[in-house]
Design a protein around this motif. Sequence first.
Motif, PDB file in Angstrom:
ATOM      1  N   GLY A  34       0.756  -1.131   0.254  1.00 12.48           N
ATOM      2  CA  GLY A  34       0.234  -0.069   0.331  1.00 12.48           C
ATOM      3  C   GLY A  34       0.683   1.392  -0.439  1.00 12.48           C
ATOM      4  O   GLY A  34       0.269   2.628   0.959  1.00 12.48           O
ATOM      5  N   ILE A  35       2.025   1.650  -0.223  1.00 14.53           N
ATOM      6  CA  ILE A  35       2.786   2.763  -0.811  1.00 14.53           C
ATOM      7  C   ILE A  35       2.917   2.830  -2.382  1.00 14.53           C
ATOM      8  O   ILE A  35       2.568   2.344  -3.024  1.00 14.53           O
ATOM      9  N   PRO A  36       2.168   4.195  -1.736  1.00 17.90           N
ATOM     10  CA  PRO A  36       2.078   4.991  -3.281  1.00 17.90           C
ATOM     11  C   PRO A  36       3.377   5.168  -3.656  1.00 17.90           C
ATOM     12  O   PRO A  36       4.907   4.921  -3.508  1.00 17.90           O
ATOM     13  N   LEU A  73      14.458   2.716   5.692  1.00 19.85           N
ATOM     14  CA  LEU A  73      13.118   3.411   4.695  1.00 19.85           C
ATOM     15  C   LEU A  73      11.424   3.123   5.229  1.00 19.85           C
ATOM     16  O   LEU A  73      10.840   3.909   4.721  1.00 19.85           O
ATOM     17  N   GLY A  74      11.186   1.860   6.319  1.00 20.93           N
ATOM     18  CA  GLY A  74      10.106   2.287   6.429  1.00 20.93           C
ATOM     19  C   GLY A  74       9.149   3.094   7.303  1.00 20.93           C
ATOM     20  O   GLY A  74       8.199   4.041   7.637  1.00 20.93           O
ATOM     21  N   ASP A  75      10.414   3.814   8.269  1.00 14.17           N
ATOM     22  CA  ASP A  75      10.043   5.102   8.985  1.00 14.17           C
ATOM     23  C   ASP A  75       9.773   5.870   8.006  1.00 14.17           C
ATOM     24  O   ASP A  75       9.097   6.730   8.432  1.00 14.17           O
ATOM     25  N   VAL A  76      10.728   6.308   7.352  1.00 16.26           N
ATOM     26  CA  VAL A  76      10.600   7.395   6.713  1.00 16.26           C
ATOM     27  C   VAL A  76       9.491   7.123   5.621  1.00 16.26           C
ATOM     28  O   VAL A  76       8.455   8.660   5.782  1.00 16.26           O
ATOM     29  N   ILE A  77       9.234   6.578   5.018  1.00 16.55           N
ATOM     30  CA  ILE A  77       7.502   6.280   4.092  1.00 16.55           C
ATOM     31  C   ILE A  77       6.193   6.622   4.989  1.00 16.55           C
ATOM     32  O   ILE A  77       5.668   7.281   4.597  1.00 16.55           O
ATOM     33  N   ALA A  78       7.044   5.771   6.487  1.00 14.61           N
ATOM     34  CA  ALA A  78       5.347   6.043   7.176  1.00 14.61           C
ATOM     35  C   ALA A  78       5.238   8.235   7.251  1.00 14.61           C
ATOM     36  O   ALA A  78       4.109   8.124   8.559  1.00 14.61           O
ATOM     37  N   ALA A  86       4.058  -1.751   6.168  1.00 13.28           N
ATOM     38  CA  ALA A  86       5.046  -2.669   6.736  1.00 13.28           C
ATOM     39  C   ALA A  86       5.606  -3.197   5.580  1.00 13.28           C
ATOM     40  O   ALA A  86       5.607  -3.446   4.166  1.00 13.28           O
ATOM     41  N   MET A  87       6.997  -3.657   5.253  1.00 13.23           N
ATOM     42  CA  MET A  87       8.456  -3.474   4.889  1.00 13.23           C
ATOM     43  C   MET A  87       8.656  -4.537   5.320  1.00 13.23           C
ATOM     44  O   MET A  87       9.501  -5.005   4.214  1.00 13.23           O
ATOM     45  N   ASP A  88       8.016  -5.192   6.356  1.00 12.45           N
ATOM     46  CA  ASP A  88       8.894  -6.960   6.646  1.00 12.45           C
ATOM     47  C   ASP A  88       9.004  -7.879   5.770  1.00 12.45           C
ATOM     48  O   ASP A  88       9.909  -8.925   5.655  1.00 12.45           O
TER      49      ASP A  88
END
Length: 214
Positions: A34-36, A73-78, A86-88
């Motif tokens: 669900g990442i743009p 990356l997950g922190d920055v995208i969030a 969810a990047m795991d």
Amino acid sequence: MTQPEPVQAVISDLLGVLTSSVQGSFAFVQESAGIPLDALGRAMTTVTEEDGANPLHELECGRVSEAAFMARLGDVIAADIGRPVAMDAFSEHYFRHLHTNHEMLELIGSVRARGLRTALLTNNVREWEPRWKAMLPVEDLFELVVDSAFVGMRKPDPEIFLLTCRRLDLPPSACLFIDDFPHNCDAARELGIRSVCFVDTAQTIADVERELAA
């Protein structure tokens, strides 16, 4: 006119050459999480600016772990899109959409059956080795594997091409390189390695056969 030295070894990239396009896999990962579409690119730019190094390059050179890369990356995208992501499951989704290019594997097998040397030169992730090795008969196709994550350098760094040639005990002029990124092919050519840039399978097979017949 001086005749070119005969090709003694074919050096192939992995992802996007012996497999389907990585672009499709990245798009699938972003959709699954669900990442743009542009958020991942923005995150890479942000981390590069904040940390002073491209995070993908650090990952592919084995200087950071996959878990640390995904968490950063997950922190920055969030923070960018205003909700957790969810990047795991990134690698699971990535490899689920990646498929073996059997025609290219047949080409490499044919090259080796003709008595030529074969090597795999890949920019990759240390933790991904079991996944991609399950996709193709590596030991049957290649006498040598040079993986960026285990040697601490990546294409298009000239040193990784020279390392591959040294491990084959061949001069660059005796090698033919296949890759889907033009800048990697350009870097190889600057060292005297003949190169075929993968655009599609039929074109690549024809270009490789033409080089081998020269």
